[in-house]
Scaffold this motif. Sequence first.
Motif, PDB file in Angstrom:
ATOM      1  N   ASP A   6      10.622  17.839  37.178  1.00 11.70           N
ATOM      2  CA  ASP A   6       9.859  16.723  36.293  1.00 11.70           C
ATOM      3  C   ASP A   6       9.117  16.517  35.548  1.00 11.70           C
ATOM      4  OD1 ASP A   6      10.891  13.780  36.691  1.00 11.70           O
ATOM      5  OD2 ASP A   6       8.620  13.478  36.692  1.00 11.70           O
ATOM      6  N   THR A   7       7.697  16.980  35.913  1.00 14.55           N
ATOM      7  CA  THR A   7       6.429  17.453  34.866  1.00 14.55           C
ATOM      8  C   THR A   7       6.999  17.475  33.522  1.00 14.55           C
ATOM      9  OG1 THR A   7       5.381  16.837  36.655  1.00 14.55           O
ATOM     10  CG2 THR A   7       4.730  17.582  34.771  1.00 14.55           C
ATOM     11  N   LYS A  65       8.853  16.105  31.190  1.00 15.53           N
ATOM     12  CA  LYS A  65       7.820  14.610  30.671  1.00 15.53           C
ATOM     13  C   LYS A  65       7.150  15.560  30.194  1.00 15.53           C
ATOM     14  CE  LYS A  65       9.559  11.455  33.858  1.00 15.53           C
ATOM     15  NZ  LYS A  65       9.722  11.218  35.172  1.00 15.53           N
ATOM     16  N   LYS A 103       7.207  15.641  25.760  1.00 14.98           N
ATOM     17  CA  LYS A 103       7.405  13.682  25.435  1.00 14.98           C
ATOM     18  C   LYS A 103       5.499  13.195  25.136  1.00 14.98           C
ATOM     19  CE  LYS A 103      11.695  12.868  26.843  1.00 14.98           C
ATOM     20  NZ  LYS A 103      11.904  12.925  28.537  1.00 14.98           N
ATOM     21  N   ARG A 104       4.984  13.674  26.147  1.00 16.51           N
ATOM     22  CA  ARG A 104       3.446  12.909  26.206  1.00 16.51           C
ATOM     23  C   ARG A 104       2.593  13.902  24.963  1.00 16.51           C
ATOM     24  NH1 ARG A 104       1.511  10.718  30.899  1.00 16.51           N
ATOM     25  NH2 ARG A 104       0.051  11.591  30.984  1.00 16.51           N
ATOM     26  N   PRO A 149       2.717  13.807  33.417  1.00 22.28           N
ATOM     27  CA  PRO A 149       2.580  11.864  34.296  1.00 22.28           C
ATOM     28  C   PRO A 149       1.617  11.284  35.295  1.00 22.28           C
ATOM     29  CG  PRO A 149       4.625  13.723  34.705  1.00 22.28           C
ATOM     30  CD  PRO A 149       3.493  14.832  34.124  1.00 22.28           C
TER      31      PRO A 149
END
Lengths: 221, 463
Positions: A27-28, A31, A34-35, B259
């Motif tokens: 999952d990380t 993501k 996009k960060r 995140p």
Amino acid sequence: MSNKGIRNLFIFGSIFFFVIFIGLTIDTMKKVDKRAPKITEEVDAGKKLWHKYDCIGCHTILGNGSYYAPDLTKITVNKPEGYLEKFLVNPRKVKPNAAMPVLGITPEEAKKIVAFLDWVSKVDTNGWPPKPVLARYRVPQIPGATVYEKYNCKACHMINGVGGTSGPDLTHVGSRKPDPEWHKKHIRDPQSVVSDSAMPPFPQISDEELNQLVDYLITLK
Amino acid sequence: MRYESQKIAQNFYTFAVLLFLVQVLVGIIAALQFIWPDFFPLKFNIIRDLHINALVVWLLMGLMGATYYVVPEESQSELWSIPLAKFQFWATVVAVTAVVLGYIWMGFDPQANKFIAGTLLLNEGREYIEAPRWADWLIALSVILFLLNNFMTMYKSKRWTGIQGTLLGGLTFLALMYLPGMFYSKSMVKDQYWWWWVIHLWVEGAWEVIAGALLAFMLMKVTNVERHVVERWMYIEVALVLFTGILGTGHHYYWIGTPRYWLWVGGIFSALEPIPLLVMVWDAFRTTRTHRVVSNRLGLFYATSHAIFNFVGAGLWGVIHTLPQVNKWTHGTQITTAHGHLAFYGAYVLLVMSMIYITLPLIRGAENFNTSRGYRSFWWMTISMIFIVLTLTGAGMVQTYMERLVGLDYVTVKANYNLWFWIFRAIFGLGFLYGVTLFVIDFFKLGREPVEAVATEPSETTV
Ligand code: HEM
Ligand code: HEM
Ligand SMILES: [Fe+2]
């Protein structure tokens, strides 16, 4: 429970937690891109140079690394490109007492490294590093001091212990450099009076602000 | 010692002990460079690379030596292949020497660290795993041969014990966790993400599992505690290590561009990480108290100290800055250095030293040996380390306050406010060096000097 039972709990429990960890990792990985901004070829070349010169052997970046030199996560926020490039090529020419050695970085390499550092400074780090919450520093109620603040001279210069160390300490600059005309020329275009100065030019300061700023500087004795 | 092949442990111990001395010598140079950046021809980064790489390599060599002692004993057979063990040893020595020479070369000429076929020739420029890719492969090969040798020994003898199973499980995990450090990521965020797999899952995963297994072995070796009791507690310890430690990796994923949920995952699981370390302390004390037959007091003393300082250095000094609310302010400050030193010292330096003090006398056939140097070396090292860590914790608190809370410049804080801390660290470092020197002398003399000095400590011979 028998020893065998505990052993099985150990083995299968560990696998269980590892599987969760892998799930979170997947999952990380989805993501993180996009960060952060897109990685250009120049940024990647800069990252490779970062490794080549073992910058992590002295510095931290994103807070990890060595604790001998400042963290570089947000370095490009306050320091312009031109300054950083000059510093990387020869730290001791910019700052005679620099502890950072001359590593043999060429100007082209410096450009790439700065592109890489600029990429890092735009990564969403969940608000790290935090703003200093106990900053007790008050801007003196002098018009020139407000201008000094506005153009963030303190990112590089120190007055009475507050500010950065990239440029000379200005606490007593008035006695060293008492001539207002020199300062005006210097601030507008540092290289016109100091050959190869690494200080950025400030053409954007209005004439009125410049007068106030210089009046303030020459009172610092 | 019962098996001839256990002697091979000595080769590994010798190399480990010599590298330990080098590690501390360069540590002192690094400490002095905080005060005088230019006093030494090699710059700080090179010296630091040598310091931390020597540390990791000598600990690994020590653990390999210890394993070569434990596995024949637990399998009740000679090692599968002594020539293979010797080859693996010398191959490692050659690879490590080449890497060190490479660092020194790069120190004199940074341009020598060139990209060749996409990887750097001398130094990868990533903390702890600076060794270049070609050396990674040699190290991996050496570790694979090492694992093969031990697995074959167990497989041939068909005697699987919990201790050796856990030990080799931990070592296999260690070898596997070297792989995430062996590829390039364009994104610095991903780079650090995988880098922590190696670093964190080593010290707070694989290595702690190894420590749990070796602690069980040592307790059994020096007291008459029953196997099923130590193995039971060992399983509980290593299970809790991995249950908390795997997701505890999240405490490195707060601020690197990952995140936000990692703040929860990392905070909660890493805050539980001290628990297994506390169980280990309790395990060591309970065994010592209830099982009075002690064969090697100095060895047991080191093993118990290892358990205590593992808890203090890794557990306590780790947990103080592991919650995101605290870590936000302390991340990447001297608080981290303080923790890094006490954790490595307590968890792994003392572990390898206690294995040496428990197995070396048996290898050298010296059931009775002069222990006074061993105790003196312990106190010199441990007290010096405590003061180094208190000094660094002080420096870290000043840095966190002045730089992170008040907003002063990093260089100002380092050069002005923290100067005295650097001076004191260097002085205590000399005390530590004295302790290491005593240990190295003791290592070479143990069992090879007359034992009459033992008479001054009657309790040693009577028990
Ligand atoms: C034997 C076990 C351990 C060892 C050898 C160890 C060692 C280290 C080292 C060397 C670092 C610095 C890494 C770097 O240079 O970037 C570090 C960071 C850290 N460790 Fe440990 N550690 C251990 C266990 C623990 C435990 C049990 C905890 C928490 C309860 C913990 C919490 C932390 C945290 C939060 C950091 C990050 C510090 C920062 O944000 O700068 N450690 N550890
Ligand atoms: C067995 C004892 C030692 C161990 C296990 C050890 C371990 C470490 C580790 C893991 C690091 C890198 C991570 C970090 O900075 O937290 C480090 C860095 C360092 N060590 Fe040691 N060390 C030991 C002894 C010493 C001694 C005796 C000195 C000298 C007084 C010393 C001076 C340093 C310095 C100056 C650094 C760089 C820290 C920084 O980047 O701010 N170490 N050591
Ligand atoms: Fe960790």
